[in-house]
Design an enzyme around this catalytic site. Structure first.
Site, mmCIF file in Angstrom:
data_model
loop_
_atom_site.group_PDB
_atom_site.id
_atom_site.type_symbol
_atom_site.label_atom_id
_atom_site.label_comp_id
_atom_site.label_asym_id
_atom_site.label_seq_id
_atom_site.Cartn_x
_atom_site.Cartn_y
_atom_site.Cartn_z
ATOM 1 N N TYR A 89 -22.331 -35.057 39.462
ATOM 2 C CA TYR A 89 -21.075 -35.267 39.977
ATOM 3 C C TYR A 89 -20.002 -34.426 39.859
ATOM 4 O O TYR A 89 -19.746 -33.818 38.657
ATOM 5 C CB TYR A 89 -20.445 -36.700 39.732
ATOM 6 C CG TYR A 89 -19.221 -37.246 40.234
ATOM 7 C CD1 TYR A 89 -19.208 -37.774 41.401
ATOM 8 C CD2 TYR A 89 -18.116 -36.894 39.477
ATOM 9 C CE1 TYR A 89 -18.179 -38.072 41.966
ATOM 10 C CE2 TYR A 89 -16.745 -37.205 39.994
ATOM 11 C CZ TYR A 89 -16.721 -37.712 41.463
ATOM 12 O OH TYR A 89 -15.757 -38.144 41.729
ATOM 13 N N HIS A 90 -19.287 -33.923 41.108
ATOM 14 C CA HIS A 90 -18.389 -32.594 40.968
ATOM 15 C C HIS A 90 -16.843 -33.288 40.913
ATOM 16 O O HIS A 90 -16.412 -33.869 41.988
ATOM 17 C CB HIS A 90 -18.591 -32.098 42.432
ATOM 18 C CG HIS A 90 -17.906 -30.498 42.165
ATOM 19 N ND1 HIS A 90 -16.522 -30.312 41.654
ATOM 20 C CD2 HIS A 90 -18.535 -29.315 42.461
ATOM 21 C CE1 HIS A 90 -16.470 -28.860 41.884
ATOM 22 N NE2 HIS A 90 -17.400 -28.437 42.096
ATOM 23 N N GLY A 91 -16.335 -33.018 39.694
ATOM 24 C CA GLY A 91 -14.922 -33.625 39.674
ATOM 25 C C GLY A 91 -13.966 -32.756 40.419
ATOM 26 O O GLY A 91 -14.332 -31.686 41.045
ATOM 27 N N GLU A 162 -17.016 -33.149 47.744
ATOM 28 C CA GLU A 162 -16.713 -34.329 46.700
ATOM 29 C C GLU A 162 -15.655 -33.788 45.601
ATOM 30 O O GLU A 162 -14.635 -34.739 45.267
ATOM 31 C CB GLU A 162 -18.115 -34.133 45.765
ATOM 32 C CG GLU A 162 -18.298 -35.399 45.092
ATOM 33 C CD GLU A 162 -19.753 -35.649 44.443
ATOM 34 O OE1 GLU A 162 -20.408 -36.300 45.068
ATOM 35 O OE2 GLU A 162 -20.003 -35.047 43.438
#
Length: 299
Positions: A89-91, A162
């Site tokens: 998951y890309h913050g 994202e």
């Protein structure tokens, strides 16, 4: 004057940590250039000749990770000894991923090659750092070569979109991206899900997104500035590997998982979402993430 001073102070506080991170990234590149010049290194940036420089850079970022975010890395035992594809998951700022790369190298002396958006390679003054840390545009051919050479390869299917437009709900924004799944099938390697707890509480994007979304979709450039940088607790979790299955198609690998369930046969999206559901309060809470720095029971 007082109002202007207070406004300027607030702006500096909101953006000071992201700007500090950017400064340290450029400082890392400068240190590599000094090492290259003093040691007259002309070898391939991915070769072991650069390991001492990598260790210095990794040690710096690991110290920063420990001090500012109390960083923890869990599930390293789930990484295969050979090649594999890490999907994460890309913050808003992938600083957690930089922490992961640093600790992986310090613990295992292992380099994980990273697929990055094309705009990253347009940033001035970072060429050597990108090369030495194994950041690549990520064409199918490059990924297959890296996997053939025994490397781990990481990719965030949500990417910049994202990073910019997900929020404390931790929505995955993968769209129809399934190239990583095809590469995994072609290379016959496992996929390993990864997620960092509280990454959105550490750094966020502004809520007004319609204009910035239109701007991004037309230019593919991230004009939205991240803000925050609070010292919330970061924990990166590496999930169980999803093994290669010669009987599954690319569509089944990516899209079948949207039906739900915890079937670990190439169900990549579900596997990443399962890590988020297991380890993250939804919606994310900045106060809870800060308190976790002092709560040993959360481990």
């Amino acid at each position: 004057m007082i109002i202007a001073s207070l406004t300027m102070s607030a702006v500096l506080v909101v953006f000071i940590v992201p700007l500090t991170i950017l400064f340290f990234i450029y400082l890392s590149n400068i240190l590599l250039l000094i090492y290259q010049r003093n040691s007259e290194v002309k070898a391939d940036p991915l070769s072991e000749v650069w390991d001492s420089a990598r260790k210095t850079i990794a040690s710096f970022w690991d110290i920063y990770a420990r001090i500012w975010h109390g960083y923890e890395l869990h599930g390293v035992e789930n990484l295969p000894e050979g090649p594999g594809i890490l999907v994460y998951y890309h913050g808003a700022i992938p600083i957690d991923y930089l922490y992961f790369l640093s600790r992986l190298f310090l613990w295992k002396k292992r380099l994980c090659l990273s697929v990055a958006d094309h705009f990253v390679f347009r940033l001035p003054g970072l060429k050597l750092l990108l090369e030495v840390t194994g950041v690549m545009p990520g064409s199918r051919e490059e990924c297959l070569i890296a996997l053939k050479n025994g490397h781990l390869v990481s990719v965030s299917p949500g990417g910049v979109r994202e990073a910019l437009f997900s929020d404390e709900s931790y929505q995955l924004m993968w769209g129809n991206r399934k190239g990583f799944a095809q590469v995994a099938l072609d290379a016959k390697v496992p996929i390993i899900p990864m997620y960092t707890q509280n990454v959105r509480e550490g750094y966020r994007m502004f809520k007004e997104r319609r204009f910035f979304r239109q701007l991004y979709e037309s230019t593919r450039l991230p004009f939205t500035p991240p803000y925050g940088g609070l010292p919330v607790k970061f924990r990166t979790y590496i999930g169980e590997p999803i093994p290669y299955d010669p009987n599954i198609t690319t569509e089944e690998l990516v899209e079948k998982v949207c039906k739900g369930g915890f079937l670990f046969s190439f169900q990549t999206k579900t596997a990443v979402q399962a890590l988020i559901s297991k380890h993250q309060t939804i919606p994310g809470s900045i106060w809870k993430a800060l308190l976790e720095r002092f709560d040993k029971r959360c481990k």
